[in-house]
Design an enzyme around this catalytic site. Structure first.
Site, PDB file in Angstrom:
ATOM      1  N   ASN A 150      -2.024   0.251   6.741  1.00  0.00           N
ATOM      2  CA  ASN A 150      -1.521  -1.011   7.280  1.00  0.00           C
ATOM      3  C   ASN A 150      -0.650  -1.793   6.295  1.00  0.00           C
ATOM      4  O   ASN A 150      -0.520  -3.006   6.374  1.00  0.00           O
ATOM      5  CB  ASN A 150      -2.673  -1.858   7.832  1.00  0.00           C
ATOM      6  CG  ASN A 150      -3.646  -2.310   6.762  1.00  0.00           C
ATOM      7  OD1 ASN A 150      -3.541  -1.876   5.616  1.00  0.00           O
ATOM      8  ND2 ASN A 150      -4.570  -3.178   7.116  1.00  0.00           N
ATOM      9  N   LYS A 199       0.808  -1.222   0.000  1.00  0.00           N
ATOM     10  CA  LYS A 199       0.000   0.000   0.000  1.00  0.00           C
ATOM     11  C   LYS A 199       0.845   1.280   0.000  1.00  0.00           C
ATOM     12  O   LYS A 199       2.057   1.224   0.254  1.00  0.00           O
ATOM     13  CB  LYS A 199      -0.941  -0.039   1.217  1.00  0.00           C
ATOM     14  CG  LYS A 199      -1.958  -1.193   1.171  1.00  0.00           C
ATOM     15  CD  LYS A 199      -2.973  -1.070   2.302  1.00  0.00           C
ATOM     16  CE  LYS A 199      -3.969  -2.218   2.287  1.00  0.00           C
ATOM     17  NZ  LYS A 199      -5.044  -2.020   3.288  1.00  0.00           N
ATOM     18  N   HIS A 258      -2.247  -5.563   1.652  1.00  0.00           N
ATOM     19  CA  HIS A 258      -3.543  -6.239   1.522  1.00  0.00           C
ATOM     20  C   HIS A 258      -3.288  -7.647   1.006  1.00  0.00           C
ATOM     21  O   HIS A 258      -2.397  -7.851   0.182  1.00  0.00           O
ATOM     22  CB  HIS A 258      -4.440  -5.508   0.510  1.00  0.00           C
ATOM     23  CG  HIS A 258      -5.614  -6.335   0.067  1.00  0.00           C
ATOM     24  ND1 HIS A 258      -6.783  -6.394   0.785  1.00  0.00           N
ATOM     25  CD2 HIS A 258      -5.780  -7.186  -0.980  1.00  0.00           C
ATOM     26  CE1 HIS A 258      -7.623  -7.234   0.176  1.00  0.00           C
ATOM     27  NE2 HIS A 258      -7.030  -7.730  -0.895  1.00  0.00           N
ATOM     28  N   GLU A 285      -9.775 -10.535  -7.622  1.00  0.00           N
ATOM     29  CA  GLU A 285      -8.789  -9.462  -7.407  1.00  0.00           C
ATOM     30  C   GLU A 285      -7.633  -9.573  -8.391  1.00  0.00           C
ATOM     31  O   GLU A 285      -7.187  -8.570  -8.958  1.00  0.00           O
ATOM     32  CB  GLU A 285      -8.289  -9.508  -5.957  1.00  0.00           C
ATOM     33  CG  GLU A 285      -9.370  -9.100  -4.947  1.00  0.00           C
ATOM     34  CD  GLU A 285      -8.958  -9.233  -3.491  1.00  0.00           C
ATOM     35  OE1 GLU A 285      -9.790  -8.908  -2.630  1.00  0.00           O
ATOM     36  OE2 GLU A 285      -7.812  -9.667  -3.204  1.00  0.00           O
ATOM     37  N   TYR A 300     -12.626  -2.254  -3.600  1.00  0.00           N
ATOM     38  CA  TYR A 300     -13.136  -2.301  -2.230  1.00  0.00           C
ATOM     39  C   TYR A 300     -14.657  -2.200  -2.170  1.00  0.00           C
ATOM     40  O   TYR A 300     -15.208  -1.851  -1.112  1.00  0.00           O
ATOM     41  CB  TYR A 300     -12.492  -1.200  -1.393  1.00  0.00           C
ATOM     42  CG  TYR A 300     -11.085  -1.521  -0.948  1.00  0.00           C
ATOM     43  CD1 TYR A 300     -10.818  -2.628  -0.132  1.00  0.00           C
ATOM     44  CD2 TYR A 300     -10.004  -0.719  -1.322  1.00  0.00           C
ATOM     45  CE1 TYR A 300      -9.532  -2.922   0.295  1.00  0.00           C
ATOM     46  CE2 TYR A 300      -8.705  -1.011  -0.893  1.00  0.00           C
ATOM     47  CZ  TYR A 300      -8.485  -2.112  -0.090  1.00  0.00           C
ATOM     48  OH  TYR A 300      -7.219  -2.411   0.335  1.00  0.00           O
TER      49      TYR A 300
HETATM   50  P1  CMP Z   1      -7.551  -4.534   3.573  1.00  0.00           P
HETATM   51  O1  CMP Z   1      -7.141  -5.931   3.843  1.00  0.00           O
HETATM   52  O2  CMP Z   1      -6.906  -3.846   2.444  1.00  0.00           O
HETATM   53  O3  CMP Z   1      -9.133  -4.516   3.328  1.00  0.00           O
HETATM   54  C1  CMP Z   1      -9.989  -3.496   3.789  1.00  0.00           C
HETATM   55  C2  CMP Z   1      -9.235  -2.409   4.462  1.00  0.00           C
HETATM   56  O4  CMP Z   1     -10.019  -1.471   5.162  1.00  0.00           O
HETATM   57  C3  CMP Z   1      -8.336  -3.000   5.503  1.00  0.00           C
HETATM   58  O5  CMP Z   1      -7.281  -3.661   4.878  1.00  0.00           O
HETATM   59  C4  CMP Z   1      -7.967  -1.785   6.338  1.00  0.00           C
HETATM   60  O6  CMP Z   1      -6.774  -1.178   5.925  1.00  0.00           O
HETATM   61  C5  CMP Z   1      -9.123  -0.859   6.073  1.00  0.00           C
HETATM   62  N1  CMP Z   1      -9.820  -0.584   7.317  1.00  0.00           N
HETATM   63  C6  CMP Z   1     -10.397  -1.474   8.129  1.00  0.00           C
HETATM   64  N2  CMP Z   1     -10.908  -0.835   9.198  1.00  0.00           N
HETATM   65  C7  CMP Z   1     -10.636   0.478   9.039  1.00  0.00           C
HETATM   66  C8  CMP Z   1     -10.879   1.641   9.811  1.00  0.00           C
HETATM   67  N3  CMP Z   1     -11.553   1.574  10.963  1.00  0.00           N
HETATM   68  N4  CMP Z   1     -10.435   2.819   9.326  1.00  0.00           N
HETATM   69  C9  CMP Z   1      -9.784   2.882   8.152  1.00  0.00           C
HETATM   70  N5  CMP Z   1      -9.505   1.806   7.389  1.00  0.00           N
HETATM   71  C10 CMP Z   1      -9.919   0.621   7.839  1.00  0.00           C
END
Ligand code: CMP
Length: 139
Positions: free
Chosen positions: A113, A10, A116, A127, A50
């Protein structure tokens, strides 16, 4: 079984020049990077990717973040690749991520984070197809 999963490094990670460090953790876990490219997602691509989270309160923030900088999209191959990569990534929220995981080492918050990974074979297929043509994946 031999599986393929879809991975995104990311924008928070590409911004901190962590592509190689994350790839090293992926490869050390025995996963093979069988396709990879660096792209800037369009808003439309991120919203499609998403779409399952469209009704969540963080959807707008999530899309804005995913288009805020370059990402590296990848296909990873290996025995049980989907579950294995989720183990290597660690918990979505880095505060809950185990030692030795990518998110423990690098993630900044639940939103930023770093990586993904697909959660199931069906989503992995969808995906992967969103970003790669069959002939771009070389196992
Ligand atoms: P990902 O695995 O990419 O799939 C959905 C994403 O939503 C997840 O990782 C997080 O990075 C993001 N996400 C989940 N909860 C929150 C939150 N409370 N605020 C912002 N982003 C979130």
């Amino acid at each position: 079984a031999l599986e393929r999963t879809f991975s995104i490094i990311k924008p928070d990670a590409t911004a901190r020049n962590l592509t190689g460090a994350i790839n090293a953790m992926i490869e050390a876990a025995g996963l093979r990077i069988v396709a990879q490219k660096r792209v800037k997602m369009t808003r439309e691509q991120a919203e499609t990717f998403y779409a399952v989270h469209k009704e969540r309160p963080f959807f707008g923030e999530l899309v804005d973040f995913m288009i805020s900088g370059p990402v590296v999209v990848q296909v990873l191959e290996g025995e049980g690749a989907i579950a294995k990569y989720r183990e290597v990534m660690g918990a979505t929220n880095p505060e809950n991520a185990a030692e030795g995981t990518i998110r423990k080492a690098h993630a900044q918050s639940v939103g930023e984070n770093s990586v993904h990974g697909s959660d199931a074979p069906e989503t992995a297929a969808v995906e992967i197809a969103q970003f790669f043509a069959g002939n771009e994946i070389v196992g």
